[in-house]
Enzyme design. Structure first.
Site, PDB file in Angstrom:
ATOM      1  N   ASP A 184       1.070  -1.265  -0.213  1.00  0.00           N
ATOM      2  CA  ASP A 184      -0.004   0.312   0.156  1.00  0.00           C
ATOM      3  C   ASP A 184       0.523   1.079  -0.029  1.00  0.00           C
ATOM      4  OD1 ASP A 184      -3.274   1.214   0.413  1.00  0.00           O
ATOM      5  OD2 ASP A 184      -2.234   2.042   1.767  1.00  0.00           O
ATOM      6  N   THR A 221      -2.832   5.715  -4.156  1.00  0.00           N
ATOM      7  CA  THR A 221      -1.988   6.325  -4.368  1.00  0.00           C
ATOM      8  C   THR A 221      -0.751   5.623  -4.545  1.00  0.00           C
ATOM      9  OG1 THR A 221      -1.560   4.543  -1.638  1.00  0.00           O
ATOM     10  CG2 THR A 221      -3.559   6.387  -1.516  1.00  0.00           C
ATOM     11  N   THR A 222      -0.402   4.579  -4.599  1.00  0.00           N
ATOM     12  CA  THR A 222       0.957   4.748  -5.293  1.00  0.00           C
ATOM     13  C   THR A 222       1.008   5.027  -6.891  1.00  0.00           C
ATOM     14  OG1 THR A 222       0.989   2.339  -4.885  1.00  0.00           O
ATOM     15  CG2 THR A 222       2.341   3.324  -6.529  1.00  0.00           C
ATOM     16  N   ASP A 243      -9.377  -0.327   1.359  1.00  0.00           N
ATOM     17  CA  ASP A 243      -9.586   0.438   0.024  1.00  0.00           C
ATOM     18  C   ASP A 243     -10.150  -0.075  -0.729  1.00  0.00           C
ATOM     19  OD1 ASP A 243      -6.473   1.631   1.132  1.00  0.00           O
ATOM     20  OD2 ASP A 243      -5.427   0.550  -0.469  1.00  0.00           O
TER      21      ASP A 243
END
Ligand code: ADP
Ligand code: MG
Length: 514
Positions: free
Chosen positions: A56, A89-90, A381
């Protein structure tokens, strides 16, 4: 003349710019390999030896203990992405890093920072329009929600559990808290419990708390429970007796003991007579009170944590009561079913059904702490993206297809933009390409060849993503394979990455106090 303390450090102009850009790029680089279905995990070890294994982006960046202020801004991109939409997020961090990389090249070509910032903002607008055009036409039903959940869990360790069955659980949980006023995401919680295989992960229609019955002889199961939530000590406070009685004879001692006994009995009787079947109190319960109540068939939990008490009260509709004299039936909450269960070192209470069923808990099982922790992050998520997709009703193709479309739209509109700004707009498109390029690299494909093939397929077929299905990697329409992301995840990634990158580019003076 010194206007600053001699200890403060100052970097200016290009030096400031390039050191900030380098730091920002380095952070984004750190999470690049975790992107996508074949993304790798990272093992993070803190100074205390605590180990976290995760895929994550936001978790990795937060565990990395990053100090450089510009690098910290990329961490904030991931954080705001996590907060606003719960996923991507990445992607957001990697785009931000590449916007910085492209900016560095432009600065070297003497394009002014202001021009870069303007060009980036203009390109971001075009990107948002391109996302609009990618939104799927089909209604976002359970099937699509499951696909959204599955796509978000891709590449995450799910402890051997199929993403499909997890996705089903996640969609069921979100549907459970869908009210007229919209999805009540806060009513979904996750409770992790090690000791069983992740296959035992299930949905509890209510809440789960780490609490143990005050007495072994209390019922482990109560149906149709009337629940009192108290902030009352059920016993005699230590020291209270001495203060009230000056004991200097056997008679007085006996009197004191009698008084104590009757006070304790009074508590027990008040509760038993109130009609409550289950009592949660944040304070202590005297052994004599619990023995008495156990005989009466009342289930009591003592020293309940404040947040558990709050959750139980709000889930069951109970009103917290601070004095026993004030306890009325009106204050009771209700649940169809309360049960206690022991899991090795842990005792849990399940509060299910009735009013409590407005809340729902994903009860996550797994063999070890690392497995349940990563499973929890994956489910967290997935819950967020399903809630996001359901709220807006908009999904776009994943697997890089949306990014290919964005970059293509930007490039064709860049032709009409005058001057050096055009360079910045085109650079933005190049930075967006990082998503399909990275997906390709992480699946062992050649990034350049994949990009060329994806563009060609986009040109001729419209939607084209680099899909990983089992062992195969193919270029095709992601919708056909159920690889879908909520449109809001893509929008947020563009917006937060642009914001951070332009902010960093604009800085040409760094003054740091020692
Ligand atoms: P992020 O933190 O950005 O969400 P992930 O590691 O979760 O990063 O990867 C998300 C990306 O993986 C998205 O672009 C998504 O569309 C893509 N993706 C998900 N499933 C697949 C798949 N089966 N094949 C190809 N790409 C996929
Ligand atoms: Mg993801």
């Amino acid at each position: 003349m010194f206007i600053m303390s001699e200890d403060s450090q100052r970097t200016q102009g290009r030096d400031a710019q390039s050191s900030n850009i380098m730091a920002g790029k380095a952070v984004a680089e750190a999470v690049r390999t975790t992107l996508g279905p074949r993304g790798m995990d990272k093992m993070l070890v803190d100074s205390g030896g605590e180990v976290v294994i995760t895929n994550d982006g936001a978790t990795i960046l937060n565990e990395m203990d990053i100090e450089h202020p510009a690098a910290q801004m990329i961490v904030e991109v991931a954080d705001s992405q996590e907060e606003e939409v719960g996923d991507g997020t990445t992607t957001a961090a990697v785009i931000a890093g590449n916007l910085l990389g492209e900016a560095e090249d432009l600065i070297e070509q003497d394009v002014h920072a202001t021009t870069i910032v303007e060009g980036y903002h203009e390109a971001a607008e075009i990107a948002l329009e391109a996302i609009e055009s990618q939104v799927g036409e089909a209604e976002v039903d359970d099937e699509i929600l499951k696909q959204v959940a599955e796509s978000s869990m891709t590449g995450k360790g799910t402890g051997g559990l199929t993403a499909e069955s997890l996705a089903e659980t996640v969609v069921e949980a979100i549907r459970h808290v869908e009210m007229d006023a919209g999805v009540q995401r806060d009513n979904v919680s996750i409770h992790t419990q090690i000791g069983a295989s992740s296959n035992a992960t299930e949905l509890v229609p209510g809440i789960v708390v780490d609490e143990e019955a005050a007495h072994d002889a209390m019922p482990a199961n109560v149906e149709d429970a009337s629940i009192a939530v108290l902030d009352v000590e059920l016993g005699v406070r230590t020291g209270e007796i001495d203060a009230e009685y000056a004991i200097d004879s056997i008679d007085q001692l006996n009197q004191a003991i009698d008084a104590e006994e009757s006070e304790v009995r009074g508590y027990a009787e008040t509760i038993a007579e109130s009609g409550a079947d289950v009592v949660f109190t944040t304070e202590d319960v005297d052994d004599r009170v619990s023995t008495f109540l156990a005989n009466e068939g009342v289930l009591v939990f003592e020293s309940v944590g404040d947040s558990d008490a709050r959750d139980i009260a709000s889930a069951t509709g109970a009103r917290r009561v601070g004095a026993l004299d004030d306890l009325e039936e009106d204050d009771f909450g209700a649940a169809d079913h309360i049960r206690t269960k022991n899991y090795g070192d842990d005792d849990l209470a399940f509060v299910e059904g009735g009013a409590a069923a407005e809340a729902v808990t994903v009860f996550v099982r797994g063999g070890t702490e690392h497995v349940v922790d990563e499973l929890e992050r994956a489910i967290e998520d997935a819950l967020d993206v399903v809630a996001t997709a359901l709220a807006s009703g908009e999904v776009v193709p994943g697997a890089g297809a949306t990014e290919i479309a964005i970059a293509d739209t930007i490039r064709s509109e860049a032709a009409g933009i005058e001057g050096r700004k055009q360079l910045a707009v085109n650079a933005f498109a190049d930075a967006i390409d990082v998503v399909p390029r990275t997906l390709a690299a992480n699946t062992g494909q050649d990034p350049i060849d994949s990009l060329v093939d994806l563009r060609a397929a986009h040109e001729s077929e419209g939607r084209a993503g680099l899909i990983t299905a089992g062992e195969e990697v193919t270029i095709d329409d992601p919708f056909e394979y159920g690889v879908v992301d909520p449109a809001d995840v893509k929008r947020e990634a563009i917006e937060s990455a642009t914001e951070a990158a332009t902010m960093i580019v604009r800085i040409d003076d760094v003054i740091a106090a020692e």
